[in-house]
Design an enzyme around this catalytic site. Structure first.
Site, PDB file in Angstrom:
ATOM      1  N   GLN A  31       0.838  -1.212   0.000  1.00 47.30           N
ATOM      2  CA  GLN A  31       0.000   0.000   0.000  1.00 47.30           C
ATOM      3  C   GLN A  31       0.869   1.257   0.000  1.00 47.30           C
ATOM      4  O   GLN A  31       2.064   1.194   0.258  1.00 47.30           O
ATOM      5  CB  GLN A  31      -0.893   0.005   1.254  1.00 47.30           C
ATOM      6  CG  GLN A  31      -0.163  -0.282   2.547  1.00 47.30           C
ATOM      7  CD  GLN A  31      -1.008  -1.012   3.583  1.00 47.30           C
ATOM      8  OE1 GLN A  31      -2.243  -0.974   3.576  1.00 47.30           O
ATOM      9  NE2 GLN A  31      -0.332  -1.736   4.482  1.00 47.30           N
ATOM     10  N   HIS A  62      -9.190   2.172  19.727  1.00 52.20           N
ATOM     11  CA  HIS A  62      -8.346   1.121  20.324  1.00 52.20           C
ATOM     12  C   HIS A  62      -8.889   0.652  21.663  1.00 52.20           C
ATOM     13  O   HIS A  62      -8.795  -0.525  22.015  1.00 52.20           O
ATOM     14  CB  HIS A  62      -6.895   1.611  20.428  1.00 52.20           C
ATOM     15  CG  HIS A  62      -6.244   1.752  19.085  1.00 52.20           C
ATOM     16  ND1 HIS A  62      -5.600   2.901  18.669  1.00 52.20           N
ATOM     17  CD2 HIS A  62      -6.193   0.898  18.031  1.00 52.20           C
ATOM     18  CE1 HIS A  62      -5.173   2.733  17.435  1.00 52.20           C
ATOM     19  NE2 HIS A  62      -5.514   1.535  17.015  1.00 52.20           N
ATOM     20  N   ASP A  86      -0.188  -0.527  13.848  1.00 50.83           N
ATOM     21  CA  ASP A  86       0.185   0.694  14.580  1.00 50.83           C
ATOM     22  C   ASP A  86       0.424   0.397  16.061  1.00 50.83           C
ATOM     23  O   ASP A  86       1.032   1.188  16.763  1.00 50.83           O
ATOM     24  CB  ASP A  86      -0.936   1.741  14.435  1.00 50.83           C
ATOM     25  CG  ASP A  86      -2.281   1.136  14.796  1.00 50.83           C
ATOM     26  OD1 ASP A  86      -2.965   0.654  13.877  1.00 50.83           O
ATOM     27  OD2 ASP A  86      -2.606   1.068  15.986  1.00 50.83           O
ATOM     28  N   GLU A 106       0.401  -8.832  11.246  1.00 53.74           N
ATOM     29  CA  GLU A 106       0.295  -7.663  10.362  1.00 53.74           C
ATOM     30  C   GLU A 106       0.997  -7.985   9.043  1.00 53.74           C
ATOM     31  O   GLU A 106       2.143  -8.422   9.049  1.00 53.74           O
ATOM     32  CB  GLU A 106       0.953  -6.464  11.060  1.00 53.74           C
ATOM     33  CG  GLU A 106       1.332  -5.298  10.155  1.00 53.74           C
ATOM     34  CD  GLU A 106       0.150  -4.646   9.450  1.00 53.74           C
ATOM     35  OE1 GLU A 106      -0.747  -4.158  10.163  1.00 53.74           O
ATOM     36  OE2 GLU A 106       0.123  -4.670   8.209  1.00 53.74           O
ATOM     37  N   ASP A 137       0.064 -12.712   6.297  1.00 52.66           N
ATOM     38  CA  ASP A 137      -1.356 -12.570   5.989  1.00 52.66           C
ATOM     39  C   ASP A 137      -2.200 -13.187   7.106  1.00 52.66           C
ATOM     40  O   ASP A 137      -2.039 -14.362   7.435  1.00 52.66           O
ATOM     41  CB  ASP A 137      -1.648 -13.282   4.659  1.00 52.66           C
ATOM     42  CG  ASP A 137      -3.062 -13.014   4.166  1.00 52.66           C
ATOM     43  OD1 ASP A 137      -3.301 -13.149   2.955  1.00 52.66           O
ATOM     44  OD2 ASP A 137      -3.934 -12.648   5.004  1.00 52.66           O
ATOM     45  N   GLY A 138      -3.106 -12.401   7.645  1.00 55.06           N
ATOM     46  CA  GLY A 138      -3.948 -12.882   8.746  1.00 55.06           C
ATOM     47  C   GLY A 138      -4.858 -14.023   8.327  1.00 55.06           C
ATOM     48  O   GLY A 138      -5.210 -14.879   9.137  1.00 55.06           O
ATOM     49  N   ASP A 155      -8.387  -5.940  13.302  1.00 56.14           N
ATOM     50  CA  ASP A 155      -8.148  -4.496  13.333  1.00 56.14           C
ATOM     51  C   ASP A 155      -7.554  -4.107  11.975  1.00 56.14           C
ATOM     52  O   ASP A 155      -6.371  -3.777  11.854  1.00 56.14           O
ATOM     53  CB  ASP A 155      -7.174  -4.216  14.485  1.00 56.14           C
ATOM     54  CG  ASP A 155      -6.709  -2.781  14.554  1.00 56.14           C
ATOM     55  OD1 ASP A 155      -5.746  -2.516  15.313  1.00 56.14           O
ATOM     56  OD2 ASP A 155      -7.290  -1.933  13.855  1.00 56.14           O
ATOM     57  N   SER A 156      -8.392  -4.198  10.947  1.00 53.17           N
ATOM     58  CA  SER A 156      -7.848  -4.144   9.576  1.00 53.17           C
ATOM     59  C   SER A 156      -8.180  -2.837   8.860  1.00 53.17           C
ATOM     60  O   SER A 156      -9.002  -2.046   9.326  1.00 53.17           O
ATOM     61  CB  SER A 156      -8.464  -5.291   8.762  1.00 53.17           C
ATOM     62  OG  SER A 156      -9.824  -4.992   8.504  1.00 53.17           O
ATOM     63  N   ASP A 158      -9.821  -1.206   5.294  1.00 52.69           N
ATOM     64  CA  ASP A 158     -11.195  -1.389   4.817  1.00 52.69           C
ATOM     65  C   ASP A 158     -11.277  -2.509   3.787  1.00 52.69           C
ATOM     66  O   ASP A 158     -10.241  -2.933   3.268  1.00 52.69           O
ATOM     67  CB  ASP A 158     -11.689  -0.049   4.273  1.00 52.69           C
ATOM     68  CG  ASP A 158     -11.609   1.001   5.396  1.00 52.69           C
ATOM     69  OD1 ASP A 158     -10.749   1.902   5.298  1.00 52.69           O
ATOM     70  OD2 ASP A 158     -12.315   0.834   6.397  1.00 52.69           O
TER      71      ASP A 158
HETATM   72  N1  SAM Z   1      -5.721   0.578  14.094  1.00 48.77           N
HETATM   73  C1  SAM Z   1      -6.078   1.450  12.987  1.00 48.77           C
HETATM   74  C2  SAM Z   1      -7.385   2.053  13.292  1.00 48.77           C
HETATM   75  O1  SAM Z   1      -7.465   2.700  14.297  1.00 48.77           O
HETATM   76  O2  SAM Z   1      -8.319   1.856  12.502  1.00 48.77           O
HETATM   77  C3  SAM Z   1      -6.160   0.778  11.642  1.00 48.77           C
HETATM   78  C4  SAM Z   1      -5.831  -0.518  11.576  1.00 48.77           C
HETATM   79  S1  SAM Z   1      -4.225  -0.969  11.096  1.00 48.77           S
HETATM   80  C5  SAM Z   1      -3.308   0.347  10.581  1.00 48.77           C
HETATM   81  C6  SAM Z   1      -4.780  -1.800   9.613  1.00 48.77           C
HETATM   82  C7  SAM Z   1      -3.753  -2.794   9.175  1.00 48.77           C
HETATM   83  O3  SAM Z   1      -4.333  -3.959   8.571  1.00 48.77           O
HETATM   84  C8  SAM Z   1      -2.795  -2.234   8.111  1.00 48.77           C
HETATM   85  O4  SAM Z   1      -1.550  -1.984   8.695  1.00 48.77           O
HETATM   86  C9  SAM Z   1      -2.747  -3.317   7.023  1.00 48.77           C
HETATM   87  O5  SAM Z   1      -1.444  -3.528   6.526  1.00 48.77           O
HETATM   88  C10 SAM Z   1      -3.278  -4.516   7.785  1.00 48.77           C
HETATM   89  N2  SAM Z   1      -3.829  -5.599   6.935  1.00 48.77           N
HETATM   90  C11 SAM Z   1      -4.631  -5.484   5.853  1.00 48.77           C
HETATM   91  N3  SAM Z   1      -4.924  -6.704   5.354  1.00 48.77           N
HETATM   92  C12 SAM Z   1      -4.285  -7.617   6.160  1.00 48.77           C
HETATM   93  C13 SAM Z   1      -4.203  -9.040   6.156  1.00 48.77           C
HETATM   94  N4  SAM Z   1      -4.839  -9.781   5.219  1.00 48.77           N
HETATM   95  N5  SAM Z   1      -3.464  -9.636   7.129  1.00 48.77           N
HETATM   96  C14 SAM Z   1      -2.824  -8.899   8.084  1.00 48.77           C
HETATM   97  N6  SAM Z   1      -2.850  -7.532   8.129  1.00 48.77           N
HETATM   98  C15 SAM Z   1      -3.588  -6.906   7.174  1.00 48.77           C
END
Ligand code: SAM
Length: 275
Positions: A31, A62, A86, A106, A137-138, A155-156, A158
């Site tokens: 990204q 959070h 984060d 993550e 990958d989750g 906590d992903s 969109d």
């Molecule tokens: N905590 C933040 C909030 O307050 O909304 C946002 C969440 S955090 C930054 C979202 C994370 O999900 C991103 O860092 C992204 O890289 C991660 N992500 C997206 N798809 C994922 C997957 N399939 N497996 C693991 N992490 C994933």
């Protein structure tokens, strides 16, 4: 000339933030990653042009995504966070003394790296010995771990790109298998005002898997509409009726035991959406 971030998460409406300084901007494997210092919300993490978390209002999201499931489960020991690079959810989870291990899965290691550097207030507990970081990958991680976690927090970003598979469908069945026999799952599940069809589908997908499925709202100024949904899927305990009287108290800025109960009382248009 003033610099502004115009966030386009919603196709026909946008929010704008006046930028003081761009601290980092890079294209990662997954990204477009930016950390901006803004006048109104302080430093913020922006992924693919969408505001993820900001120093000023991150506590709402959070605290609610962590403490609702962790105070609902009677004795949570092992927690999995999918996404959450984060570190904000990890910081809140580790306030619970019963937690022995919090795994962060993550997909993008750059998010962890840059948040450690520029958002220390949020990523502060990522070096805690009770936190285990897995970059991957989750979807794959959940598939490969069965009957292991008391609470799973999705906590992903969109529902598009790498996060698309984290919303509903077969992933929730995998989550069910990855939870212990009385486990609880929670996910951020978007805005019922702008994306009602997403909220409805995700809720119904969770309801098809979990005996107890509830939706609650929280007021998050930097999310579209300022009013955000979270879906809880539970194998046994009801987050709305759980007895909180003997639960420990610790410092929070948004979550309270009264709010834990009240947040499940929904406005009519949202009640009707998930009926
Ligand atoms: N905590 C933040 C909030 O307050 O909304 C946002 C969440 S955090 C930054 C979202 C994370 O999900 C991103 O860092 C992204 O890289 C991660 N992500 C997206 N798809 C994922 C997957 N399939 N497996 C693991 N992490 C994933």
């Amino acid at each position: 000339m003033d610099m502004w971030l115009k966030e386009g998460q919603i196709s026909d409406a946008a929010m704008t933030y006046k930028i003081k300084e761009t601290l980092v901007r890079k294209q990662t494997e997954y990204q477009d990653l930016a950390i901006l210092d803004t006048y109104a919300f302080g430093r913020m993490l922006v992924l693919d042009g969408i505001v993820q978390t900001t120093i000023k209002d991150e506590f709402v999201y959070h605290e609610m995504i962590s403490h609702i499931p962790l105070f609902t489960h009677p004795n949570p020991k092992k927690v999995l966070v999918v996404g959450g690079g984060d570190g904000g959810a990890i910081r809140e989870i580790l306030k619970h003394p019963s937690i022995e291990k919090a795994v962060l899965c993550e997909i993008d290691g750059s998010v962890i790296e840059e948040c450690k550097k520029y958002l220390p207030e949020i990523s502060s507990e990522l070096n805690n010995p009770r936190c285990e970081i897995f970059v991957g990958d989750g979807i794959k991680y959940v598939h490969e771990h069965k009957n292991e976690f008391d609470v799973i927090i999705v906590d992903s970003t969109d529902p598009f790109g790498a996060a698309e598979g984290l919303f509903g469908g077969s992933f929730y069945k995998e989550i069910y298998e990855c939870l212990t026999e009385d486990g609880i799952f929670i996910a951020q599940t978007e805005t019922p005002f702008y994306l009602p069809e997403v909220v409805k589908k995700v809720f119904n997908d969770a309801k098809a898997v979990f005996p107890v499925t509830k939706l609650f709202m929280a007021g998050i100024p930097t999310y579209p509409g300022g009013y955000w949904s979270f879906t809880v899927g539970s194998k046994k305990y009801d987050p709305e009726t759980v007895d909180l009287s003997n639960k420990i108290d610790f410092e929070t800025k948004y979550y309270t035991k009264k709010l834990h109960k009240a947040c499940f009382t929904l406005p009519k248009y949202i009640e009707n959406l998930i009926k």
